[in-house]
Structures are given as C-alpha cells and as structure tokens.
Design an enzyme around this catalytic site. Structure first.
Site, mmCIF file in Angstrom:
data_model
loop_
_atom_site.group_PDB
_atom_site.id
_atom_site.type_symbol
_atom_site.label_atom_id
_atom_site.label_comp_id
_atom_site.label_asym_id
_atom_site.label_seq_id
_atom_site.Cartn_x
_atom_site.Cartn_y
_atom_site.Cartn_z
ATOM 1 N N ASP A 161 0.896 -1.053 -0.127
ATOM 2 C CA ASP A 161 0.091 -0.022 -0.102
ATOM 3 C C ASP A 161 0.924 1.298 0.159
ATOM 4 O OD1 ASP A 161 -2.275 1.652 -0.019
ATOM 5 O OD2 ASP A 161 -3.371 0.237 1.203
ATOM 6 N N HIS A 198 -13.729 -1.644 -6.788
ATOM 7 C CA HIS A 198 -15.173 -1.193 -6.854
ATOM 8 C C HIS A 198 -14.660 0.486 -6.585
ATOM 9 C CE1 HIS A 198 -16.221 -0.719 -2.324
ATOM 10 N NE2 HIS A 198 -14.967 -0.461 -2.380
#
EC number: 2.1.1.-
Length: 387
Positions: free
Chosen positions: A252, A294
């Site tokens: 990340d 998403h």
C-alpha cells in the site's frame, strides 16, 4: 406495533437489534442508514432521515454517545455541563435520536444507552460518520449539478467526479484524503473496521486446494500479495489460520500502513502505488485485491490489473478480487446504495458478472470462476489468471 412516522421500513426494532452482534449494527447503521438517508428520499415520510443523520453527527462531535454509555443514566443538564453545549440543543438532538433507538429516554431529559448507542460510541464508527459527512454527503448533494454539467453520464475520471465537483479539487478522493491528516485518520479507522458479522472469505473460499496446494516451497517466493491491503487485516487473518503457509506481502502507500505489532515478523510491508508503479513482487501464488477495484472507473481498473498481470506467472499465479458481485436483476438495497456511494466517492462502481468479465478481458486476464459468499448481499471472489 410500529408508531406512525417511526420509519418501520428502515429502522430495526429492539428485538432485532438484540439478536445481532454490534458489528452487524455497524453495517446496518453506518452503511445502510446514513447513505439511504441521502439517496433514498422517495416519500414525504422519508423527509426526517437526513435530519436524523445530521443529528447523529452532532452527537458524535459532542461525544454524547460515549458519555451516555459511560455515565448512564445521564441528564441533558449533565451532558451540557460536560460538553459545554446548550442543554436545550442536547435535548432536542437526543429527543430525535431516541425515536430511532440511538438512545433511550428513561424519564424527561434523562438518557440511557441502547445497543445502538454502544455501537455509536465506538471510535471507528464515529470516524466513519465523520468521513461520510465530510466526503460522501457533499458528493451526493452535488450530484444534480454535476450530472447536469456532465450530460448525465457516469464519471470516468477519478479527478473530475462528484467529490471534486463538491469540494472544488482536482485531486482523486484518495489524494484528497491523504492531504488531510484528520480525514486520513478517520478513513483508516473506518476502513479498518473489518467485515462485521459477515463471514471472512477464508471461511468459504477453498484456500487449501486453490492457494496452498502446489505453492512453491521456496521461502523467497511470495505466497500471497495483498495489493492495497491497508492495515493488513486479511493477511493477519490468513496467518492466524495458516501460520506456516509461506511468505505474505502487504502492499500500500506508506501513509496507509500501520504498525503490524506481533505480525511484523511474518508479514512483509512493501510500499507500492498500484496506479503508478509496476507490481514489484513477481510470481506470487495469489494476488489479492480486497475492495480495491470498486473504488475506480474502468480505465483505472484496467491500469491496476495490467500492473498486477505483468508480475503473474501463467499457469501458477491467481488473481483474487474480493468484491461485490451485483446480480443482473433483483439487486439488494445495500449493493445498490454501495454502487451509488462508490460512484460518488471516486467514480467507482459495484459490478455485475458481465461487467467483471469485460473488465478482466480488457486487461488481458482470463476469468476462472465466481465464488459467492454465503451471506446475503455479501461480497464474492472473482478468480482470474494470466492468459
């Protein structure tokens, strides 16, 4: 018997609340209720819902839920003395919130906690409310003007969407979050809130046969790479179940990482920007993306998928997309609202099976199988491989 105008179609009664865990309540009240209060204003009886959500936000800012839990029963006068707010304002706010079981009025101006009060007193839930009010609500409020200006088309540019229109910024939503330390803290607390009462994908996806069996025994080879994995909840859960399975890599942006504590010796942190950089860990058995795609329009998703695909080994590596799988017909309310919320936040989308097939094909990946969660309206796994 429901009282008229107490919103029985949306608000669970105490017997239902008592039968659910507090984590389920977090899902019901943080996701379903506040978003529906903005999106689903369809009838005159729905008018008070935005007012209820606003009152909950003010109560959070004043710490009312925490004080009610810690000092119950407590009067509006005592709450005013503790918080510095006007007693009359506190009474008016809690009077409304009590109609939706956010608190219980045991006598005039005296308040006691309900299961919802206890949930709302949790810092991660408070963080979620603040985040929603800061970003999601303004984005949804700006929707009429945005769509009128953009010809009533879905946003396809993460730097020119509803959030950008509302907040007058050209940053993506995630860049905007990263630029505000307080918002970033709330976002990380909110996103770290876990799955609630829903089953983990480890409960229903065949980990043994699809990941562990046939995995390379070389300790330098990664077993699972969690792309955009934040605080590492998925890998921590995986390690607890399979403590000697293999190398686990958490990727990340540096700002999203947190101290892994006792798991820092078994989970390797690799700073990685999946939009701007090629996947640095090559040939892993599985690349996991949990609620990543998403958040993004199709063209961004293709870029993310192509970056992962470049590191995959054909015939060995798997791509596991842990995402919502929206039915072509008969979508549940939660999925439909999540779809609108993701569109508002960053131009994202909750996708159907056909949309997932198309997206994978655009990135040169082959769909292997859809794995459905046993939870109603729950997320599934879209399993894919490199062609």
């Amino acid at each position: 018997m429901p009282v008229e105008n107490e919103f029985p179609r949306e608000l669970p009664n105490h017997s239902l609340i008592s039968s659910k865990s507090q984590m389920t309540l977090q899902s019901i009240w943080l996701f379903r209720y506040p978003v529906s209060s903005i999106v689903c204003v369809q009838f005159p009886t729905d008018f008070p819902k935005p007012v209820l959500a606003l009152s909950a936000r003010i109560a959070i800012d004043l710490g009312l839920f925490t004080h009610i839990v810690q000092k119950c029963p407590i009067t509006s006068r005592s709450l005013a003395a503790i918080t510095g707010a006007e007693e009359l304002l506190i009474t008016r706010i809690l009077r409304l919130l009590s109609t939706a079981h956010f608190a219980e009025e045991t006598s005039t101006g005296t308040w006691a906690p309900t299961p919802i009060t206890k949930t709302m007193a949790k810092e991660e839930i408070a963080a979620g409310y603040r985040f929603i009010c800061h970003m999601v609500v303004p984005a949804l409020q700006s929707a009429p003007g945005y769509f009128q200006h953009h010809g009533y088309s879905c946003p396809t540019d993460a730097k020119d969407g509803l959030v950008q229109h509302a907040l007058q910024t050209k940053k993506t939503s995630f860049e905007y979050i990263m630029s505000d330390p307080h918002l970033l803290k709330d976002f990380n607390l909110f996103m770290g809130n876990g799955m609630g009462a829903r089953k983990s994908w480890l409960d229903w996806y065949p980990v043994q046969s699809n990941i562990l069996d046939g995995a390379d025994a070389d300790p330098d080879k990664a077993l699972i790479v969690d792309v955009g994995g934040g605080k590492g909840h998925d890998l921590i859960a995986f390690h607890k179940r399979y403590p000697n399975a293999g190398r686990l890599v958490l990727e990340d942006l540096p700002a999203a990482f947190d101290d892994l504590g006792q798991y820092s010796m078994v989970i390797e942190k690799v700073p990685h920007d999946f939009l701007a950089e090629a996947q640095p860990v090559k040939g892993a058995k599985a690349y996991l993306c949990h609620h990543i795609l998403h958040d993004w329009p199709d063209n961004y998703c293709v870029r993310i998928l192509e970056g992962i695909s470049s590191a995959m080994t054909p015939g060995y590596s798997k791509l596991l997309l842990h995402e919502g799988i929206v039915p072509e017909k008969g979508v549940c309310q939660f999925q439909a609202m999540s779809d609108i919320a993701t569109m508002a936040c960053n131009g994202g989308m909750e996708r159907t099976r056909e949309q997932w097939r198309t997206l994978l094909h655009m990135a040169g990946l082959q769909l292997i199988r859809f794995w459905n969660s046993p939870d109603e309206g729950g997320d599934g796994i879209i399993e894919a491989a490199k062609v």
